[in-house]
Design an enzyme around this catalytic site. Sequence first.
Site, PDB file in Angstrom:
ATOM      1  N   HIS A 210     -45.738  29.022  57.855  1.00  0.00           N
ATOM      2  CA  HIS A 210     -46.085  30.083  56.981  1.00  0.00           C
ATOM      3  C   HIS A 210     -45.876  31.832  57.491  1.00  0.00           C
ATOM      4  O   HIS A 210     -46.177  31.949  58.546  1.00  0.00           O
ATOM      5  CB  HIS A 210     -47.714  30.141  56.825  1.00  0.00           C
ATOM      6  CG  HIS A 210     -48.320  31.135  55.986  1.00  0.00           C
ATOM      7  ND1 HIS A 210     -48.766  30.982  54.666  1.00  0.00           N
ATOM      8  CD2 HIS A 210     -48.518  32.506  56.043  1.00  0.00           C
ATOM      9  CE1 HIS A 210     -49.314  31.874  54.085  1.00  0.00           C
ATOM     10  NE2 HIS A 210     -49.180  32.986  55.061  1.00  0.00           N
ATOM     11  N   CYS A 243     -52.571  39.700  54.485  1.00  0.00           N
ATOM     12  CA  CYS A 243     -53.805  39.573  54.768  1.00  0.00           C
ATOM     13  C   CYS A 243     -54.658  40.820  54.774  1.00  0.00           C
ATOM     14  O   CYS A 243     -54.254  41.841  55.323  1.00  0.00           O
ATOM     15  CB  CYS A 243     -53.719  38.954  56.170  1.00  0.00           C
ATOM     16  SG  CYS A 243     -55.499  38.649  56.821  1.00  0.00           S
TER      17      CYS A 243
END
Length: 316
Positions: A210, A243
């Site tokens: 990822h 994030c």
Amino acid sequence: MNRFHLPKEVEIVEVGPRDGLQIESRFIPTEEKIKMTDDLSDCGFKAIQVTSVAHPKAVPQLADAEEVMAKIKRRPGTVYNVLVPNYRGAERAVNMNADEWELMLSVSDSHSISNANKTTKEALKEHEKVARLAQENGVIARGGMATALGCPFEGRMPIDKLFYVIEAYESMGIRYITVADTIGVADPKHVYETMVQVQEKFPDMKYNLHLHNTRGMALANIYAALQAGVTSFDTAIGGLGGCPYVPNATGNVATEDVVHMLELMGIETGLTFDQLIENASFAEQLVGHPLESAVYKAGHSNKLHDAPKKQVKQAD
């Protein structure tokens, strides 16, 4: 002369509906999230991460997880995944009929505390209960490792920390690991060496990578991972995402950029470039700002243009 060691095909896991949207400040209507997921399903992805059961106060964009999962059209052959950060979230996820839960924790204690108010050890202890609940409900559990390739507070992670987390996941019966460059600080050498080491240490695990394209190195890192034998990658349509608990967070590597590169190298993904561009266009309308994707802006590198009939005036 060195020869390329590349696979014939790879798996692309689309995470745009979850990781791609979670950082957006404007709430995306539930119906639009459902359409986004359905359109991506029509592309033929083998796996899509649809949403997360993080607490709605922590990630308000995904507070509608139950409704989204209830109303998406399930395409045969596509695995529908939900991110599960803790046991309370797992209890929510039980009734969502997801094919997989991706358990997520941070390899670094500082990011884990910032993200989940728990140390990595404490998060792993809680994930033991989550893994059992998944097994009891016939759901496959994946083990996710945020900040595995770098932490905004601690820097590069020692390989022993990755070993510690993978070993803990293995003891829970988990056989699929996602290694995440959450803040986009990895370089190709680091990716190659890390993925070789974890595969040698835990050869029975399947690995997924990822990557965030924060510093423009995601495609190079994917190439290094391919050389290391990795054949599964998370991507987000249009390069959406980031994030919420990372300073200066930017998006994931764009799905269409990855597919474009792999296609040029003769590696099959089962996805069609033009169809991905259509989905990227919808994603841009959805979020209301320009995308990070390179080929969405520039087009396929194989596209040719009509040659001019006369000399083009050169710039001074």
